[in-house]
Scaffold this motif. Structure first.
Motif, PDB file in Angstrom:
ATOM      1  N   VAL A  62     -19.293 -13.437 -31.896  1.00  0.00           N
ATOM      2  CA  VAL A  62     -20.054 -12.890 -33.017  1.00  0.00           C
ATOM      3  C   VAL A  62     -21.488 -12.679 -32.555  1.00  0.00           C
ATOM      4  O   VAL A  62     -21.919 -13.231 -31.554  1.00  0.00           O
ATOM      5  CB  VAL A  62     -20.028 -13.829 -34.248  1.00  0.00           C
ATOM      6  N   GLN A  63     -22.213 -11.876 -33.308  1.00  0.00           N
ATOM      7  CA  GLN A  63     -23.637 -11.725 -33.040  1.00  0.00           C
ATOM      8  C   GLN A  63     -24.354 -11.497 -34.352  1.00  0.00           C
ATOM      9  O   GLN A  63     -23.747 -11.216 -35.369  1.00  0.00           O
ATOM     10  CB  GLN A  63     -23.899 -10.564 -32.084  1.00  0.00           C
ATOM     11  N   GLY A  64     -25.692 -11.608 -34.267  1.00  0.00           N
ATOM     12  CA  GLY A  64     -26.488 -11.251 -35.420  1.00  0.00           C
ATOM     13  C   GLY A  64     -26.668 -12.370 -36.406  1.00  0.00           C
ATOM     14  O   GLY A  64     -26.391 -13.525 -36.103  1.00  0.00           O
ATOM     15  N   GLY A  65     -27.125 -11.962 -37.578  1.00  0.00           N
ATOM     16  CA  GLY A  65     -27.818 -12.923 -38.410  1.00  0.00           C
ATOM     17  C   GLY A  65     -27.191 -13.321 -39.713  1.00  0.00           C
ATOM     18  O   GLY A  65     -25.970 -13.276 -39.884  1.00  0.00           O
TER      19      GLY A  65
ATOM     20  N   THR B 138     -32.516 -15.707 -38.712  1.00  0.00           N
ATOM     21  CA  THR B 138     -32.269 -16.238 -37.369  1.00  0.00           C
ATOM     22  C   THR B 138     -33.551 -16.413 -36.572  1.00  0.00           C
ATOM     23  O   THR B 138     -33.681 -17.361 -35.795  1.00  0.00           O
ATOM     24  CB  THR B 138     -31.318 -15.309 -36.609  1.00  0.00           C
ATOM     25  N   ALA B 239     -32.023 -14.085 -30.779  1.00  0.00           N
ATOM     26  CA  ALA B 239     -31.090 -14.340 -31.884  1.00  0.00           C
ATOM     27  C   ALA B 239     -30.294 -13.084 -32.220  1.00  0.00           C
ATOM     28  O   ALA B 239     -29.087 -13.152 -32.472  1.00  0.00           O
ATOM     29  CB  ALA B 239     -31.860 -14.823 -33.108  1.00  0.00           C
ATOM     30  N   SER B 240     -30.966 -11.947 -32.196  1.00  0.00           N
ATOM     31  CA  SER B 240     -30.297 -10.714 -32.586  1.00  0.00           C
ATOM     32  C   SER B 240     -29.264 -10.283 -31.548  1.00  0.00           C
ATOM     33  O   SER B 240     -28.129  -9.952 -31.884  1.00  0.00           O
ATOM     34  CB  SER B 240     -31.346  -9.611 -32.765  1.00  0.00           C
ATOM     35  N   SER B 243     -27.188 -14.094 -30.640  1.00  0.00           N
ATOM     36  CA  SER B 243     -26.789 -15.060 -31.669  1.00  0.00           C
ATOM     37  C   SER B 243     -27.251 -16.467 -31.296  1.00  0.00           C
ATOM     38  O   SER B 243     -26.597 -17.454 -31.611  1.00  0.00           O
ATOM     39  CB  SER B 243     -25.266 -15.035 -31.855  1.00  0.00           C
TER      40      SER B 243
END
Lengths: 136, 415
Positions: A62-65, B138, B239-240, B243
């Motif tokens: 997964v990635q992102g916020g 994040t 973070a972007s 993650s």
């Protein structure tokens, strides 16, 4: 009907069986999806135009916020969201979002699962047994 | 999980069904991650607005308000999707505007301070070293864990609010010493002067070592000790793209006096060097030959006072090209300070727009693209570059000075 079962290390939520959408790239609710239609909308996504509606969304990572935290609830309300989530590795946001939306989510799946499953396969998630299966 | 007597009472419904439901969600998440217990927090920060949660989110908040729940710890709200003062200028939908107005009332009733900022750690509240908090957004999480030495996981919208309402959060991940150890070693020989270059470093490390549980340690060969804004952009980008929720900068951040102290025996998954050429390649991914630009955006995260002052200094006495819209976002506190010091006027007199309380990428940028015909975008935010492609834009990452020049000339420079 045959099924191949794989163990998962982390799981929560109800049992569900549905068609799979397998993303070959890490999944992000904000970056990848049109959250009003449930269709993958990122221009360079390999599954551009594919709907996750009532399907089990599968990705190695997964990635992102934090948007995913609300995205699953919002998409469920609109009737356009996935009905289950399977990840190789995940972050808390996906889990928190799935729990709030009442979706089953599992992670820590054997790598072999990702080699065995393809978009269009029927997959069953059984969090109580800590299993995911490719049913057909 | 081991629960206290109070927590068992809550789950039993002694404090109402709504609070029981909220705590039940937290326990489910804690059990998923193998948490032994819940840990009390001193502060919560969460994301919640109409753009991200839809009608379902409004209904969710309404149920909590109707149940009489209020935050048990000081709680702030992240940047949101509407600047009411500029909503017409950006053709924002009546639905978003009305949703924001309704949300503000609900949040007030829940005891949430709608400061609407993703840089609260630069303007509102800085937790101390070792303090347990529950923060959403994040970038704020990366900054809290890495720069301040506070302890938090990513807390999504509903989870951050749940932590505010119960005053606790499941103790796993970055609340525990064992997960804070570095397992990626990055030697950086690049000079890294602009925030865009720090963002590019986040892109490179995040893409290569993606994973919430990975913690890079950065060793700087020649870059000077980074300032808050540079670390802010690095963490937001990391973070972007990756993650990731925590990093160390050896000799700079509080848990990394040396690489060995940051690593404490954790297996190192990857080890590599980032050079000036690598940073240059990251900056030159889009528009390597330059090109016309529709939008120049300074956002993601919101600008600090000094970032905005730098922008004002670059624009003072100049004019943004007629073909370009220049947008900068910040929070209300910084906006007022910029106004008092004349920096706001320097930006707006040049033709720029300064938005407050929002971050541009949550303002329904896809609708703006359709309405205004925007496509080519230049920014000094690597995080924005990563996000905005999904909304149909072609973004270029450039230094702050290059972004200013692009705004004035209508063309992004080649790299």
């Amino acid at each position: 009907m045959t099924s191949t079962t794989f163990a998962v290390r982390q799981a929560t939520g109800p049992t569900v069986e549905a068609e799979a959408v397998v993303s070959p790239v890490p999944f992000s609710a904000r970056y990848d999806l049109d959250r009003t239609t449930g269709v993958i909308s990122r221009g360079d996504h390999p599954l551009l135009g594919t709907s996750v509606r009532d399907r089990i969304l599968i990705a190695r990572g997964v990635q992102g916020g934090v948007a995913a935290g609300w995205a699953f609830l919002s998409m469920r309300d609109l009737g356009v969201g996935p009905c289950g989530l399977v990840f190789g590795a995940t972050n808390p946001v996906m889990v928190q979002g799935a729990v709030t939306a009442g979706l089953p989510i599992v992670a820590g799946v054997d790598d072999a699962f990702f080699d065995a499953v393809s978009t269009g396969d029927v997959v069953r998630i059984d969090p109580a047994r800590r299993e995911v299966a490719v049913v057909s | 999980m081991r629960l206290t007597a109070f927590e068992r009472e809550v789950l039993d419904g002694s404090h109402g069904d709504a609070l029981a439901g909220v705590l039940r969600e937290q326990v489910s998440v804690g059990e998923f991650f193998g948490a032994d217990r819940l840990v009390e927090i001193s502060n919560a920060h969460f994301m919640g607005d109409r753009e991200v949660f839809g009608q379902a989110g409004l209904d969710y908040l309404t149920r909590l308000v109707d149940a009489g729940l209020t935050a048990r710890v000081p709680t702030t709200r992240n940047a949101q999707s509407v600047d009411l003062e500029h909503a017409q200028l950006f053709a924002q939908s009546a639905d978003l505007i009305e949703g924001e107005q309704r949300t503000r009332v609900l949040l007030r009733d829940l005891g949430v301070s709608a400061v609407n900022t993703c840089i609260g750690y630069q303007t509102v509240y800085q937790p101390r070293f070792g303090e347990h908090v529950a923060w959403g957004d994040t970038g704020t999480v990366a900054y809290a864990n890495s720069v301040l030495g506070a302890r938090t996981n990513y807390e999504s919208g509903a989870a951050g609010l749940a932590a505010a309402l119960t005053g606790r959060t499941p103790e796993y991940g970055y609340h525990l010493d064992t997960h804070r150890r570095a397992n990626v070693r990055v030697r950086v020989s690049a000079a890294l002067t602009d925030v865009a270059e720090w963002g590019a470093l986040g892109t490179i490390v995040g893409e290569r070592c993606r994973g919430y549980w990975n913690v890079p340690a950065i060793e700087l060969a020649q870059a000077r000790g980074p300032v808050s804004d540079q670390l802010k952009h690095f963490g937001a980008s990391l973070a972007s793209f990756g993650s990731m929720a925590m990093y160390h900068v050896v000799g700079i951040t509080p848990e990394a006096p040396t690489f060995e102290a940051a690593n404490r025996g954790r297996e190192v998954l990857d080890e590599f060097e980032v050079t000036d050429a690598d940073i240059e390649a990251a900056l030159a991914r889009e528009f390597p030959g330059g090109g016309e630009v529709d939008l120049v955006v300074f956002t993601a995260p919101q600008l600090s006072f000094f970032e905005a002052k730098q922008l004002a200094d670059g624009l003072r006495g100049r004019k943004v090209a007629d073909s370009v819209r220049l947008i900068a976002t910040t929070n209300s506190m910084t906006f007022e300070a910029l106004s008092e010091h004349g920096h706001l006027a320097a930006i707006t007199d040049a033709g720029g727009v300064v938005l407050r309380g929002t971050c541009w990428y949550v303002m329904d940028p896809a609708a703006q693209r359709d309405t205004f015909g925007w496509r080519n975008l230049v920014t000094n935010s690597a995080k924005l570059v990563n996000i905005i492609r999904a909304h149909g834009y072609r973004p270029a990452l450039r230094t702050t000075a290059e972004c200013v020049e692009a705004a004035v000339t209508g063309r992004v420079s080649s790299r």
